[in-house]
Motif scaffolding. Structure first.
Motif, PDB file in Angstrom:
ATOM      1  N   TRP A 219      19.702 -52.365   8.129  1.00 55.07           N
ATOM      2  CA  TRP A 219      18.687 -51.316   8.231  1.00 55.07           C
ATOM      3  C   TRP A 219      18.453 -50.935   9.675  1.00 55.07           C
ATOM      4  O   TRP A 219      18.355 -51.799  10.546  1.00 55.07           O
ATOM      5  CB  TRP A 219      17.380 -51.804   7.623  1.00 55.07           C
ATOM      6  N   ALA A 224      17.175 -44.384   8.338  1.00 53.08           N
ATOM      7  CA  ALA A 224      16.628 -44.605   6.997  1.00 53.08           C
ATOM      8  C   ALA A 224      16.594 -43.303   6.205  1.00 53.08           C
ATOM      9  O   ALA A 224      16.318 -42.242   6.757  1.00 53.08           O
ATOM     10  CB  ALA A 224      15.220 -45.187   7.095  1.00 53.08           C
ATOM     11  N   ALA A 233      10.052 -44.572   6.483  1.00 52.99           N
ATOM     12  CA  ALA A 233      10.320 -45.578   7.509  1.00 52.99           C
ATOM     13  C   ALA A 233       9.361 -45.417   8.683  1.00 52.99           C
ATOM     14  O   ALA A 233       8.880 -46.413   9.249  1.00 52.99           O
ATOM     15  CB  ALA A 233      11.770 -45.477   7.975  1.00 52.99           C
ATOM     16  N   LEU A 289      12.449 -46.903   1.796  1.00 52.00           N
ATOM     17  CA  LEU A 289      12.762 -46.757   3.219  1.00 52.00           C
ATOM     18  C   LEU A 289      13.944 -47.617   3.630  1.00 52.00           C
ATOM     19  O   LEU A 289      14.602 -47.352   4.640  1.00 52.00           O
ATOM     20  CB  LEU A 289      11.536 -47.105   4.060  1.00 52.00           C
TER      21      LEU A 289
END
Length: 330
Positions: A219, A224, A233, A289
């Protein structure tokens, strides 16, 4: 509704476990009404199986697993409860697991695809890995993907020296990767990848020597997607920063997404029964997210895709997949 999180709050994985606990506290107290969700956190260190049994005794509606592949595997083997796994990328398939994060064998899949597309001069790929289940899983996935594309794979297991090849991919403990990144001969390498290169802080002491290194990232907030479940996010990052005083690392995003998905399934099922929750998870497709969520019958994550990042000009940029890249690989 009571949720319990079993994760390391002390010991070698404490930094990552605490970030997940902070994120899930945010989930319970700020993004879900606190009078609807009660979160209890149990330290998984030093005895993760004992911690899992203690968590069972609390009779939670939602049972959230720990950071780390070994602790996650131990928890899922200890309890019969459905475990929302946000921290273990290498967990054996079980009927009581729903995984939020992509599996370890996909970590270098994007890197291999990037090599094939962007570096046609690469004919041989070296894969150096440690003896842990996670490292073996990452290595097996890289090897399978490279061989599928007709690349010759030269594999070695630590403490062996890195195999000579056109590209080298390394999966080991973070301290081992840091030591290798300091000493490996980069001459003749088109691509040099470390799992640790995808994590902002692990190789920080290398300074400028991080330049050009490639790695997987579960991530990055700037990459995102737009969610259809839960906050953006940007909202999560702002809330986490306000509470913790730092940017959220990837384990925080994974844990937060687990809370979102688990609560979505609880609402859809209309019951906290683990069988009903598992059935809802298998039917569910959504985007948080953290990324897309979709699991197979074993609970393995299929929707989420690991990003491939490269250190360029002192920062991590996404170089694969093309539709989410913000820079070309160097």
């Amino acid at each position: 509704m009571r949720a319990v999180l079993v994760t390391p709050l002390s010991g070698p994985l404490a930094e990552y476990g605490r970030s997940g606990a902070t994120a899930l506290t945010l989930w319970a107290q700020e993004f879900v009404a606190p009078d609807r969700v009660s979160l209890e956190v149990v330290d998984a260190h030093p005895d993760v199986r004992r911690a899992a049994r203690r968590a069972e005794d609390l009779r939670p509606e939602l049972f959230l697993g720990p950071y780390g592949s070994r602790p996650a595997a131990d928890v899922t083997a200890t309890t019969r409860r459905l475990v929302w796994n946000h921290g273990g990328a290498q967990v054996p398939p079980r009927t009581n697991v729903v995984s939020i994060l992509a599996a370890a064998d996909t970590y270098f899949a994007g890197t291999v695809e990037m090599i094939r597309r962007g570096f046609p001069g690469v004919r041989t790929v070296g894969v150096l890995h440690g003896p842990t289940g996670f490292a073996r899983g990452v290595a097996a996935g890289a090897t399978e993907r490279a061989q599928r594309h007709g690349l010759e794979v030269r594999e070695a297991v630590l403490p062996a020296a890195p195999p000579r090849a056109d590209a080298l991919l390394v999966a080991a403990r973070f301290d081992e990767e840091l030591a290798l990144a300091r000493t490996v001969d980069r001459a003749g390498l088109w691509v040099l990848g470390f799992v640790a290169a995808g994590v902002r802080e692990v190789l920080a002491e290398l300074g400028d020597a991080r330049e050009g290194l490639v790695g997987p990232a579960q991530w990055l907030p700037e990459a995102a997607p737009e969610p259809d479940e839960g906050p953006t996010a940007a909202s999560f990052v702002a809330a986490y920063r306000a509470r913790a005083g730092v940017e959220p690392p990837y384990p925080a995003a994974q844990a937060f997404a687990a809370g979102l998905v688990a609560l979505r399934c609880l609402r859809s099922a209309g019951s906290a029964d683990d069988v009903a929750l598992r059935a809802e998870a298998r039917r569910l497709t959504c985007t948080t997210l953290f990324g897309p969520f979709r699991v197979d019958e074993s609970g393995r994550q299929l929707g989420h895709q690991v990003l491939t990042v490269q250190w360029q000009d002192g920062r991590r940029v996404v170089v694969w997949p093309p539709e989410r890249a913000n820079a070309a690989p160097r």
